[in-house]
Design an enzyme around this catalytic site. Structure first.
Site, PDB file in Angstrom:
ATOM      1  N   HIS A 141       0.835  -1.126  -0.003  1.00 27.49           N
ATOM      2  CA  HIS A 141      -0.035   0.098   0.014  1.00 27.49           C
ATOM      3  C   HIS A 141       1.095   1.294   0.088  1.00 27.49           C
ATOM      4  O   HIS A 141       1.625   1.486   0.785  1.00 27.49           O
ATOM      5  CB  HIS A 141      -0.987  -0.119   1.105  1.00 27.49           C
ATOM      6  N   LYS A 162      -0.442  11.018   1.444  1.00 30.76           N
ATOM      7  CA  LYS A 162       0.263  10.256   0.378  1.00 30.76           C
ATOM      8  C   LYS A 162       0.178  10.950  -0.714  1.00 30.76           C
ATOM      9  O   LYS A 162       0.960  11.336  -1.795  1.00 30.76           O
ATOM     10  CB  LYS A 162       0.228   8.955   0.537  1.00 30.76           C
ATOM     11  N   ASP A 180      -2.077   4.015  -4.634  1.00 30.74           N
ATOM     12  CA  ASP A 180      -2.725   2.848  -3.731  1.00 30.74           C
ATOM     13  C   ASP A 180      -2.271   1.554  -3.402  1.00 30.74           C
ATOM     14  O   ASP A 180      -1.878   1.120  -2.474  1.00 30.74           O
ATOM     15  CB  ASP A 180      -4.340   3.055  -4.024  1.00 30.74           C
ATOM     16  N   ARG A 245      17.668  13.709  13.602  1.00 27.66           N
ATOM     17  CA  ARG A 245      17.893  15.335  12.960  1.00 27.66           C
ATOM     18  C   ARG A 245      19.485  15.251  12.070  1.00 27.66           C
ATOM     19  O   ARG A 245      19.405  16.349  11.206  1.00 27.66           O
ATOM     20  CB  ARG A 245      17.874  16.303  14.134  1.00 27.66           C
TER      21      ARG A 245
END
Length: 313
Positions: A141, A162, A180, A245
């Site tokens: 997916h 998305k 999808d 980070r």
């Protein structure tokens, strides 16, 4: 494509082969392994290590050898071969079919085919085709895009953004492969992603519905398939979670036994996700060429620290 192999009828259609004889299993026979065999050794009665599941191919060398045999010996060569449960025998180069071959194929009810291609071309094209058709496949997916030549799959829970990020990326000139459902196949240790044919070129946007990317943005906005180079995972921003980070450590996800780099992007209002995905794709490409910005920064900081301690000393 059958779940356990490629039907011989589909293979014939793909390669435009001439059918000289239909075997008893013509409609049901499956090609299940990605190799072919030229039965030169078998025509010398050597059937050790012979794998009957392979397509059998007669080329110029085998043809000339058989041509020099008496008719009874030639017939025995084909009878012995057709005793095995082979999917088909293919005669390449549009060579003439020996009468003994056709008679034996009919008697043993085996499929006999003919190709116009040279033996080398036919075998290499067949192996390439079967490698793709029989490749291990999994559906994930997500949204797969081609970004600066990098295949990037955006994953995350439904509603995380998305498709919205994908549309912005398409508007920036990048190309959609699948939305999808992404079908991934492992071919030669690489993952190749495509869209299921039914939903190819379509993308779903909440509030607008389904749109046809090819019709709306043109051919430049789509791509049929792409190698998978990077997974970008979207997740809602979690205040309690520590996010990397610097990016010194590489993270990977395992798909069909292939290690794919993955980055996790925390999503919250105000973050331009399309820009972040673009930068992630470029950064991934940079790393493949051996440059890691985080490691370079760490090296500079260490160097500066060493110089400082040297002065103090």
């Amino acid at each position: 494509m059958h779940e356990n192999g490629v039907k011989i009828t589909a293979f014939i259609k793909e390669f435009g082969l001439e059918v000289l004889n239909q075997g008893s299993d013509f409609e049901s026979a499956l090609l299940t392994i990605t190799d072919v065999n030229r039965p030169g050794l078998q025509f010398h009665d050597f059937y050790d290590y012979f794998d009957p599941r392979r397509i059998q191919v007669i080329g110029k060398a085998e043809y000339m050898y058989l041509k020099g045999l008496p008719s009874e010996s030639r017939r025995k060569c084909f009878d012995d071969l057709f005793l095995y449960d082979i999917p088909a025998l293919v005669i390449s180069r549009e060579l003439e079919c020996f009468p003994e071959c056709l008679e034996s194929a009919k008697e043993h009810e085996k499929t006999l085919l003919r190709s116009t291609e040279t033996t080398v071309d036919f075998t290499s094209h067949t192996i390439e085709y079967l490698n793709r058709a029989l490749a291990p496949c999994v559906t994930r997916h997500g949204v797969l895009l081609d970004i600066y030549g990098e295949g990037v799959m955006i994953t995350g829970d439904s509603g995380v953004g998305k498709s919205e990020a994908a549309i912005e990326l398409i508007m920036r000139g990048h190309r959609l492969v699948a939305d999808d459902a992404v079908e991934l196949r492992r071919i030669s240790n690489q993952l190749i992603g495509t869209a299921p044919e039914v939903i190819r070129h379509y993308i779903e946007l909440r509030g607008i519905g389904v749109i046809d990317v090819r019709q709306l943005f043109g051919m430049r906005a789509i791509k049929v398939e792409s190698q998978l180079d990077l997974v970008v995972h979207f997740e809602p921003w979690d205040q309690t979670k520590f996010y990397d980070r610097l990016g010194i450590e590489d993270h990977f996800t395992n798909i069909l036994d292939v290690q794919v780099p993955i980055v996790t992007i925390p999503v919250r209002p105000g973050r331009n996700l399309a820009s972040i995905v673009e930068v992630a794709a470029m950064n991934n490409r940079h790393r493949k060429f051996g440059y890691n910005a985080a490691q370079e920064l760490a090296r500079r900081v260490d160097l500066r620290a060493d110089m400082g301690s040297g002065k103090n000393g």
